[in-house]
Design a protein around this motif. Structure first.
Motif, PDB file in Angstrom:
ATOM      1  N   ALA A  52      -4.167   0.743  -1.860  1.00 25.42           N
ATOM      2  CA  ALA A  52      -3.046  -0.892  -2.471  1.00 25.42           C
ATOM      3  C   ALA A  52      -2.731  -0.091  -3.887  1.00 25.42           C
ATOM      4  CB  ALA A  52      -3.625  -1.787  -2.702  1.00 25.42           C
ATOM      5  N   ASP A  53      -1.259  -0.397  -3.956  1.00 24.19           N
ATOM      6  CA  ASP A  53      -1.104   0.323  -5.531  1.00 24.19           C
ATOM      7  C   ASP A  53      -0.835  -0.740  -6.275  1.00 24.19           C
ATOM      8  OD1 ASP A  53       1.476  -1.410  -4.390  1.00 24.19           O
ATOM      9  OD2 ASP A  53       2.984   0.439  -4.225  1.00 24.19           O
ATOM     10  N   ASP A  67      -3.124   4.954   2.262  1.00 24.67           N
ATOM     11  CA  ASP A  67      -4.114   3.956   2.048  1.00 24.67           C
ATOM     12  C   ASP A  67      -4.305   3.194   1.071  1.00 24.67           C
ATOM     13  OD1 ASP A  67      -4.802   4.958   5.760  1.00 24.67           O
ATOM     14  OD2 ASP A  67      -6.153   6.709   4.928  1.00 24.67           O
ATOM     15  N   LYS A 125       0.655  -1.030   0.285  1.00 25.14           N
ATOM     16  CA  LYS A 125      -0.381   0.150   0.311  1.00 25.14           C
ATOM     17  C   LYS A 125       1.147   1.026  -0.164  1.00 25.14           C
ATOM     18  CE  LYS A 125      -4.563  -1.774   2.800  1.00 25.14           C
ATOM     19  NZ  LYS A 125      -5.431  -1.170   3.447  1.00 25.14           N
TER      20      LYS A 125
END
Length: 321
Positions: free
Chosen positions: A115-116, A113, A110
């Motif tokens: 998720a990537d 806040d 993340k």
């Protein structure tokens, strides 16, 4: 009545603390990781987690460069939240990890806040604790000095600069004064090895930077990264063990390395001088091909940095069966 309530509260707190400690133990140790982005190829990393005075601490090996300590870790709803402590990012980078079964790890990354898109899969790193072989085969060449048979370019293969010239394996990627040349290809052996004795000679120019990757995972540094970190200089086990204090870089001339690698323990002599005496390499270094530490791997030589680096007299011995 108040005494009973207080006792029950203390008992519950102790129970929760004990359960948290038991849960955290599932995450302790070294983990070999494969990180998969939402686009592009998966790549290896590793993390080591320890408990010290009731607090979780550890270190992480990014995709490239050296390892660094984590900023912290804590349990939250059965997940281990690891603050990677990366600097320069607009938002903090964290991993949310779970252990779905013994010896396995899964998770996501993340930024702040959100998720990537990176997913994480891991397995407990093997001990690789093996005895020294009693006998070795006769050394044989890995490079015949005539052509690239037994070797293949990897990485930026469209810009492959590796050639055989005058008995040498050369990354012919010269620098333009004041500007580094474009990143060229690396090169690796088509054959894979487990335990071995390696002899290799290298001539690295002033300011040059390369590396010899053992099993394709652990870098023996060749050349220089500017001298700021001794563990990133000529003869270092990259990011883990610097060369002996006072060692010269010895750039612009031929130098030899003799490497004995058994399990995860390595001994390195440079020009006959002891550099590393049976030291343990805890995990893959930056730039590793994979994190499958229990498997054999190739040798690979870095060509994606800079400088006309030349290698010669590359020979290998393996344990006698």
């Amino acid at each position: 009545m108040k005494t009973k309530i207080l006792f029950a509260s203390l008992l519950a707190t102790a129970f929760v603390s004990t359960m948290a400690a038991q849960d955290s133990k599932a995450f302790l140790g070294r983990w070999d990781l494969t990180v998969t982005p939402s686009t592009g190829k998966a790549y290896p990393q590793w993390i080591e987690l320890k408990e010290n005075g009731g607090k979780m601490e550890g270190r992480v090996q990014p995709r490239g460069g050296g390892w660094h300590p984590i900023a912290g870790a804590h349990l939250e709803s059965g997940k281990l939240i690891v603050d990677l402590g990366e600097t320069g990012a607009a938002a903090s980078t964290t991993w949310e990890l779970t252990t779905p079964s013994a010896g396995k790890l899964t998770g996501i990354e993340k930024r702040g806040d959100a998720a990537d898109g990176l997913t994480i899969a891991g397995a407990k790193a093997p001990s690789l604790d093996r005895p020294m072989p009693k006998a070795w085969t006769k050394p044989r060449p890995l490079f015949d000095g005539k052509d690239l048979k037994g070797w293949e370019p990897i990485g930026n293969v469209e810009n492959n600069k590796w050639i055989a010239r005058n008995g040498e394996l050369v990354n012919d990627n010269p620098e333009t004064p004041g500007r580094r040349g474009p990143g060229a290809a690396n090169i690796k052996t088509t054959e894979k090895f487990q335990d071995f004795k390696l002899h290799i000679e290298v001539n690295c120019p002033e300011g040059g930077n390369s590396g010899i990757y053992l099993r394709g995972r652990y870098e023996l540094q060749v050349g220089t990264e500017g001298g700021k970190l001794p563990s990133h200089e000529m003869g270092a086990i990259y990011s883990h063990y610097p060369p002996p204090a006072g060692s010269e870089l010895g750039l612009g001339k031929w130098t030899s390395f003799d490497v004995t690698f058994v399990g995860r323990h390595v001994t390195v002599l440079r020009d006959g001088k002891m550099y590393h005496d049976n030291v343990e390499i805890p995990g893959p270094t930056g730039g590793a091909l994979d994190s499958n530490e229990s498997e054999p791997g190739p040798f690979f030589l870095q060509g994606d940095h800079h400088g006309v680096i030349a290698y010669r007299n590359i020979t290998i011995s393996v344990p006698k069966k």
